[in-house]
Design a protein around this motif. Sequence first.
Motif, PDB file in Angstrom:
ATOM      1  N   ARG A   1       0.817  -1.209   0.000  1.00  0.00           N
ATOM      2  CA  ARG A   1       0.000   0.000   0.000  1.00  0.00           C
ATOM      3  C   ARG A   1       0.851   1.260   0.000  1.00  0.00           C
ATOM      4  NH1 ARG A   1      -2.800   0.366   4.498  1.00  0.00           N
ATOM      5  NH2 ARG A   1      -1.807  -1.391   5.565  1.00  0.00           N
ATOM      6  N   THR A   2       2.003   1.200   0.644  1.00  0.00           N
ATOM      7  CA  THR A   2       2.928   2.332   0.600  1.00  0.00           C
ATOM      8  C   THR A   2       3.477   2.522  -0.808  1.00  0.00           C
ATOM      9  OG1 THR A   2       3.542   1.953   2.923  1.00  0.00           O
ATOM     10  CG2 THR A   2       5.034   3.300   1.604  1.00  0.00           C
ATOM     11  N   ALA A   3       3.815   1.416  -1.472  1.00  0.00           N
ATOM     12  CA  ALA A   3       4.327   1.499  -2.839  1.00  0.00           C
ATOM     13  C   ALA A   3       3.268   2.003  -3.819  1.00  0.00           C
ATOM     14  CB  ALA A   3       4.841   0.131  -3.286  1.00  0.00           C
ATOM     15  N   LYS A   4       2.000   1.864  -3.455  1.00  0.00           N
ATOM     16  CA  LYS A   4       0.908   2.302  -4.327  1.00  0.00           C
ATOM     17  C   LYS A   4       0.597   3.798  -4.180  1.00  0.00           C
ATOM     18  CE  LYS A   4      -0.802  -1.619  -6.238  1.00  0.00           C
ATOM     19  NZ  LYS A   4      -1.137  -1.784  -7.683  1.00  0.00           N
ATOM     20  N   VAL A   5       1.181   4.455  -3.190  1.00  0.00           N
ATOM     21  CA  VAL A   5       0.953   5.895  -3.036  1.00  0.00           C
ATOM     22  C   VAL A   5       1.512   6.605  -4.271  1.00  0.00           C
ATOM     23  CG1 VAL A   5       1.555   7.953  -1.700  1.00  0.00           C
ATOM     24  CG2 VAL A   5       0.997   5.814  -0.512  1.00  0.00           C
ATOM     25  N   PRO A   6       0.708   7.408  -4.966  1.00  0.00           N
ATOM     26  CA  PRO A   6       1.186   8.058  -6.200  1.00  0.00           C
ATOM     27  C   PRO A   6       2.371   8.985  -5.937  1.00  0.00           C
ATOM     28  CG  PRO A   6      -1.214   8.180  -6.034  1.00  0.00           C
ATOM     29  CD  PRO A   6      -0.718   7.691  -4.707  1.00  0.00           C
ATOM     30  N   VAL A   7       3.480   8.702  -6.576  1.00  0.00           N
ATOM     31  CA  VAL A   7       4.685   9.484  -6.302  1.00  0.00           C
ATOM     32  C   VAL A   7       4.548  10.925  -6.788  1.00  0.00           C
ATOM     33  CG1 VAL A   7       6.206   7.484  -6.282  1.00  0.00           C
ATOM     34  CG2 VAL A   7       5.789   8.667  -8.426  1.00  0.00           C
ATOM     35  N   GLU A   8       3.685  11.153  -7.779  1.00  0.00           N
ATOM     36  CA  GLU A   8       3.523  12.516  -8.283  1.00  0.00           C
ATOM     37  C   GLU A   8       2.837  13.419  -7.266  1.00  0.00           C
ATOM     38  OE1 GLU A   8       0.094  10.016  -9.929  1.00  0.00           O
ATOM     39  OE2 GLU A   8       2.277   9.823  -9.685  1.00  0.00           O
ATOM     40  N   GLU A   9       2.212  12.843  -6.247  1.00  0.00           N
ATOM     41  CA  GLU A   9       1.572  13.651  -5.211  1.00  0.00           C
ATOM     42  C   GLU A   9       2.519  13.983  -4.065  1.00  0.00           C
ATOM     43  OE1 GLU A   9      -2.240  12.183  -3.913  1.00  0.00           O
ATOM     44  OE2 GLU A   9      -2.756  11.425  -5.908  1.00  0.00           O
ATOM     45  N   LEU A  10       3.680  13.337  -4.013  1.00  0.00           N
ATOM     46  CA  LEU A  10       4.635  13.574  -2.933  1.00  0.00           C
ATOM     47  C   LEU A  10       5.339  14.911  -3.123  1.00  0.00           C
ATOM     48  CD1 LEU A  10       6.268  10.024  -2.828  1.00  0.00           C
ATOM     49  CD2 LEU A  10       4.674  10.969  -1.147  1.00  0.00           C
ATOM     50  N   PRO A  11       5.863  15.492  -2.040  1.00  0.00           N
ATOM     51  CA  PRO A  11       6.683  16.698  -2.202  1.00  0.00           C
ATOM     52  C   PRO A  11       7.885  16.378  -3.092  1.00  0.00           C
ATOM     53  CG  PRO A  11       6.159  16.300   0.120  1.00  0.00           C
ATOM     54  CD  PRO A  11       5.743  15.076  -0.623  1.00  0.00           C
ATOM     55  N   PRO A  12       8.434  17.364  -3.796  1.00  0.00           N
ATOM     56  CA  PRO A  12       9.589  17.088  -4.659  1.00  0.00           C
ATOM     57  C   PRO A  12      10.812  16.689  -3.831  1.00  0.00           C
ATOM     58  CG  PRO A  12       9.158  19.450  -4.519  1.00  0.00           C
ATOM     59  CD  PRO A  12       7.993  18.769  -3.861  1.00  0.00           C
ATOM     60  N   PRO A  13      11.616  15.752  -4.356  1.00  0.00           N
ATOM     61  CA  PRO A  13      12.856  15.374  -3.646  1.00  0.00           C
ATOM     62  C   PRO A  13      13.918  16.447  -3.824  1.00  0.00           C
ATOM     63  CG  PRO A  13      12.698  14.195  -5.725  1.00  0.00           C
ATOM     64  CD  PRO A  13      11.416  14.981  -5.583  1.00  0.00           C
ATOM     65  N   PRO A  14      15.045  16.340  -3.147  1.00  0.00           N
ATOM     66  CA  PRO A  14      16.130  17.321  -3.314  1.00  0.00           C
ATOM     67  C   PRO A  14      16.628  17.366  -4.761  1.00  0.00           C
ATOM     68  CG  PRO A  14      16.504  15.937  -1.378  1.00  0.00           C
ATOM     69  CD  PRO A  14      15.351  15.332  -2.109  1.00  0.00           C
ATOM     70  N   GLU A  15      17.257  18.475  -5.130  1.00  0.00           N
ATOM     71  CA  GLU A  15      17.715  18.668  -6.500  1.00  0.00           C
ATOM     72  C   GLU A  15      18.749  17.629  -6.920  1.00  0.00           C
ATOM     73  OE1 GLU A  15      19.086  22.619  -7.118  1.00  0.00           O
ATOM     74  OE2 GLU A  15      17.103  23.541  -6.822  1.00  0.00           O
ATOM     75  N   ASP A  16      19.543  17.119  -5.972  1.00  0.00           N
ATOM     76  CA  ASP A  16      20.582  16.150  -6.324  1.00  0.00           C
ATOM     77  C   ASP A  16      20.095  14.713  -6.259  1.00  0.00           C
ATOM     78  OD1 ASP A  16      20.312  15.932  -3.567  1.00  0.00           O
ATOM     79  OD2 ASP A  16      22.471  15.774  -3.184  1.00  0.00           O
ATOM     80  N   TRP A  17      18.773  14.524  -6.169  1.00  0.00           N
ATOM     81  CA  TRP A  17      18.242  13.174  -6.013  1.00  0.00           C
ATOM     82  C   TRP A  17      18.406  12.384  -7.312  1.00  0.00           C
ATOM     83  CZ3 TRP A  17      17.722  11.378  -1.478  1.00  0.00           C
ATOM     84  CH2 TRP A  17      17.027  10.189  -1.243  1.00  0.00           C
ATOM     85  N   PRO A  18      18.767  11.097  -7.228  1.00  0.00           N
ATOM     86  CA  PRO A  18      18.931  10.288  -8.446  1.00  0.00           C
ATOM     87  C   PRO A  18      17.615  10.135  -9.201  1.00  0.00           C
ATOM     88  CG  PRO A  18      19.081   8.928  -6.468  1.00  0.00           C
ATOM     89  CD  PRO A  18      19.102  10.340  -6.008  1.00  0.00           C
ATOM     90  N   ASP A  19      17.744   9.881 -10.506  1.00  0.00           N
ATOM     91  CA  ASP A  19      16.569   9.723 -11.353  1.00  0.00           C
ATOM     92  C   ASP A  19      15.796   8.463 -10.994  1.00  0.00           C
ATOM     93  OD1 ASP A  19      17.241  12.009 -12.742  1.00  0.00           O
ATOM     94  OD2 ASP A  19      18.369  10.914 -14.283  1.00  0.00           O
ATOM     95  N   ASP A  20      14.504   8.495 -11.254  1.00  0.00           N
ATOM     96  CA  ASP A  20      13.628   7.346 -11.017  1.00  0.00           C
ATOM     97  C   ASP A  20      14.227   6.099 -11.670  1.00  0.00           C
ATOM     98  OD1 ASP A  20      11.511   5.638 -10.525  1.00  0.00           O
ATOM     99  OD2 ASP A  20      10.231   6.482 -12.089  1.00  0.00           O
ATOM    100  N   GLY A  21      14.365   5.035 -10.892  1.00  0.00           N
ATOM    101  CA  GLY A  21      14.892   3.776 -11.405  1.00  0.00           C
ATOM    102  C   GLY A  21      16.395   3.636 -11.308  1.00  0.00           C
TER     103      GLY A  21
END
Length: 366
Positions: free
Chosen positions: A137-157
């Motif tokens: 259920r945590t993995a199903k939370v839509p990531v587009e609704e989360l606050p943005p990660p830091p600028e240096d965060w690695p790309d999805d995947g």
Amino acid sequence: MPPLPHGARLSLAHRLLESRLLRGKGEVLKGHHNTNYVLRVGLLLALVIGVVPFTRFKYRVPLKSVEVVPRIWPREADVLEVVCRYLREVPRCLAVLGELGDRSLHRYRRGRALSEWNPDGAIDEKLMREFASFFVRTAKVPVEELPPPPEDWPDDGDSDGFLHWLVDFTEHRVHQPNRDRFGDLFDAVGIPQDAMTSFKERHHGLTSRPFKLLHTDVHRANVLVRRGRISVIDWELAIYGDPLHDLATHVVRMGYGRPELDRMVDLWAAAMAKADCAELTEGLREDLNTYLDFEYAQSVFPDVMRAALDLPAEADEESFRAAGERVNRTMTRASEPLQLRTVPDMEQIVEALRKWHSLSVPTVVS
């Protein structure tokens, strides 16, 4: 009388709560990161924040602490705003308070902490299935609704980039900033000065998995159980990344034995596949071991600091031996991930703690 503006209401709520704390009201629950006060809402406070009078709530006050874990989102309330839309059992944040916005008011969730009635015993399969369901259920939370990660965060995947970000955080935000105070102790108990840089060089080539919301701190004290169902609380360390990291921190911090660990991993993988999230299980067997190794390796820094800082000012032989056992345990389980040739024996560890203690004034570490 016209209604108070939003800012004025929050300021009044903050003053009312602080006044109650000064009077010694409420049950106190202290963790590594916050002190939580469990109180009942009085009539005035209920009117100010718009809740039912006399219900219980939790007031969270952060502890001043040394940074040892990443917090990519400054406010837990922003994460909970999203999480509570999809995990209804998680207590929502009612208000963010204080001049710095660092204090918060939360609904109180009924239930007993798993750490209270089963602090270190075996976990039955029914509860493990509850954990597997939680991770899905945590993995199903839509990531587009989360606050943005830091600028240096690695790309999805980019699972390699994610692991290396965690390693770099441990080296540059935990290890190096604390060397002035703890460097001699780190060296004396056997932590190599290049522990994290060498670990990073040896670990790469992880399978790409989609990034999801991760809690990262699902251990017994953060799990409330009621009528056989669980609610996972305390989301301030939530991040966005490779789901295998969440599984690894869970099985390590729960203290599972090997058969339990293997069963939890099987249940996690089966639950993900059943929920059409099979892509999250790619490379599971190989890569989970890497994340387990990282969890054991990075933990030497907070575990050694906590063991030292928890020593009372007038520490006796029993206190030093108990702290030595904690350090010996964390160094022994990290010996393979850090490729240590030897681990100092108990007498050497206790002597290192005595020397550090004689020169230091304890504070709090998160």
